[in-house]
Design an enzyme around this catalytic site. Structure first.
Site, PDB file in Angstrom:
ATOM      1  N   LYS A 118       0.687   4.316   6.908  1.00  0.00           N
ATOM      2  CA  LYS A 118       0.191   5.159   5.819  1.00  0.00           C
ATOM      3  C   LYS A 118       0.840   6.542   5.947  1.00  0.00           C
ATOM      4  O   LYS A 118       1.556   6.824   6.900  1.00  0.00           O
ATOM      5  CB  LYS A 118      -1.332   5.323   5.880  1.00  0.00           C
ATOM      6  CG  LYS A 118      -2.132   4.025   5.902  1.00  0.00           C
ATOM      7  CD  LYS A 118      -2.160   3.317   4.574  1.00  0.00           C
ATOM      8  CE  LYS A 118      -3.014   2.051   4.655  1.00  0.00           C
ATOM      9  NZ  LYS A 118      -2.939   1.253   3.404  1.00  0.00           N
ATOM     10  N   SER A 144       0.808  -1.224   0.000  1.00  0.00           N
ATOM     11  CA  SER A 144       0.000   0.000   0.000  1.00  0.00           C
ATOM     12  C   SER A 144       0.839   1.270   0.000  1.00  0.00           C
ATOM     13  O   SER A 144       0.331   2.338  -0.340  1.00  0.00           O
ATOM     14  CB  SER A 144      -0.937   0.015   1.208  1.00  0.00           C
ATOM     15  OG  SER A 144      -0.221   0.208   2.410  1.00  0.00           O
TER      16      SER A 144
END
Length: 266
Positions: free
Chosen positions: A107, A45
């Site tokens: 993230k 990701s």
């Protein structure tokens, strides 16, 4: 021989050996709690900046401490001690606010409390300000990725001739620049268009740099907004990287990505 004969060193007893092991474990846990925690990247990701098989140091003192900072997260106290807020653009490790609260995610912090965040045709807008994208020369060659099958199973694919994905330099409103990748045409990926999302007080909006391969705060069902209390630390440094699985230590040497060792995370 001259002088007093040295007393022979007594062999370590089982109790002393166990005590030494316990001291070493407590020392390591102390370092992991108050200074730096090691973290292995398990998914794609955050490509191209963090790859599957990267091992990183995460600064625990960057944002202060919550009970999630302690190994196994015992609920010893509420709130945050010696707290400091993340800056827009920093790469953050946090405890995902799921019902189980058992997964650590990584993230990039995109939205701060009170921000209005929206994706329009694959382009990020923060407080109605477009975050410009500049197409970069040279695509990202994705040689190690996870293939998701229709039956819910996953495959780990290592392919030296993997797909090439376009790279873009994105500039955030505070001037921070970072690279993202975009595999699908703008506007056609599932999270390319979202309603305007207002970040609540005490929460943050997190996004993956792999824009078409990240479930993040754009998907309110998958992640949503991340509470301040759930922040664990700031990703600082890649100290090791290998294409081998973490437990395949016999393949670590042949799989080492030497060009990624000791890279600062931006």
């Amino acid at each position: 021989m001259f002088g007093k004969e040295k007393a022979q060193k007594q062999p370590e007893t089982l109790g002393e050996f166990i005590r030494s092991i316990l001291i070493a474990i407590l020392f390591a846990m102390g370092i992991q709690t108050v200074a730096y925690q090691t973290f292995n990247i398990p998914s794609g990701s955050m490509k191209p900046n963090l790859l599957i098989g990267d091992f990183i140091f995460v600064s625990k003192f960057a944002y202060g401490y919550t009970h999630y900072s302690i190994p196994f997260s015992p609920p010893l106290f509420e709130g945050r001690l010696f707290g400091s807020e993340p800056k827009r653009g920093e790469v953050v490790v946090f405890r995902a606010p799921h019902k189980t609260n058992s997964e650590d995610w990584i993230k990039r912090c995109i939205g701060l409390p009170g921000d209005k965040i929206q994706m329009r045709g694959g382009v990020l807008f923060i407080n109605d300000q477009e975050c410009p994208l500049e197409k970069l020369d040279g695509d990202f060659l994705d040689t190690l990725y996870i293939k998701y099958n229709g039956d819910g199973t996953e495959e780990r694919i290592l392919d030296k001739n993997g797909p090439s994905i376009e790279r873009y330099m994105q500039t955030l409103p505070n001037g921070v620049k970072h690279i993202i990748i975009k595999e699908k045409p703008f506007g056609l990926a599932r999270l390319d268009n979202t309603p305007e999302l207002v970040v609540p007080a005490g929460h943050y909006f997190m996004m993956g740099d792999n824009r078409d391969g990240s479930d993040d705060s754009r998907n309110q069902q998958a992640l949503g907004f991340v509470p301040y209390e759930n922040l664990i630390g700031r990703a600082e440094l890649i100290f090791f990287s290998t294409e081998a699985r973490w437990w395949e230590f016999w393949n670590w040497l042949t799989g080492i990505r030497f060009n990624r060792l000791l890279n600062v995370i931006r």
